[in-house]
Motif scaffolding. Structure first.
Motif: not given
Length: 238
Positions: A12, A16-17, A20, A24, A61-62, A87
């Motif tokens: 990650f 990618r972060a 995401y 996702s 991430g989120t 992340m």
């Protein structure tokens, strides 16, 4: 060669972060519903526990699980653990945007790094297990979480299960999910190749339950399912 938790975290990176949140929600149809239901299951399990302390493992991430729980339970406080700096930074931005940052302690690292006497009323492990290579790494993480839970405390576990190649129809439907969101045939092919090589999910729902048993948790209640993904609530055994 089996990867370590550190190798898993290195997947990650910043790129990618940054993607995401969108990716996702495509890869997991019902992403937000899963997070909302996880919050509801914990609230129901704790039964109006007041100022509960929740351990959120893999929060990067989120940070959606924290956002969902915080909206439902305004007195809960959270410890967000993630070993990946990009992340955790993405999660920090989301927590700040949703006015939850002041209720969240951020921990860059692993559960094993937490203070030995840190104790929590409940925990979540969402979207993590299938990124840990091998059952030993999965049990290590689950046992580390257990060590910080109060007796009988609930744990939410959610993530992919099944050996992907063993479920060709689900795999094909997952590819169609990406096509539904605008991916070209070549992009779909690349996504399918990546999922077949890039993760190690438990190979069945029974395998998830066995990992929980081995790590000191009770029978799990399933409350969400979407293609490869499942979500369960279990409890720490005494």
């Amino acid at each position: 060669m089996k990867s370590s938790p550190l190798n898993s975290a290195e997947k990650f990176d910043t790129s990618r972060a940054n993607e995401y949140a969108r990716q996702s929600r495509i890869a997991l149809a019902g992403y937000d519903a899963c997070q909302d239901l996880a919050a509801c299951m914990l609230a129901a399990s704790l039964g109006g526990a007041g100022s509960a302390k929740i351990l959120v493992v893999g929060a990067g991430g989120t940070a959606q699980e924290i956002i969902a729980m915080a909206a439902l339970e305004p007195t809960w406080r959270f410890t967000a653990v993630d070993p990946c700096a990009p992340m955790l930074e993405a999660a920090t931005q989301q927590l700040q945007a949703n006015d939850v940052l002041d209720r969240t302690h951020l921990h860059l690292g692993y559960v094993e790094d937490l203070a030995a006497d840190a104790s929590y009323d409940a925990a979540t492990l969402i979207g993590v297990l299938h990124h840990l290579d091998g059952d030993a790494a999965k049990r290590q993480t689950l046992r580390s979480i257990r060590a910080h839970l109060k007796p009988g405390a609930p744990l939410i576990v959610a993530g992919n299960h099944y050996a992907y190649a063993s479920q060709p129809l689900l795999l094909a439907a997952w590819g169609q999910r990406w096509r539904q969101h605008g991916a070209s045939p070549d992009e779909v092919k690349a996504k399918l190749g990546k999922i077949l090589q890039g993760a190690d999910p438990p190979h069945s729902e029974a395998a998830v339950q066995q990992l929980l048993f081995d790590s000191g948790f009770a029978d799990a209640t399933r409350f969400f399912s979407s293609l490869f993904c499942g979500a369960w609530l279990t409890r720490k055994t005494s």
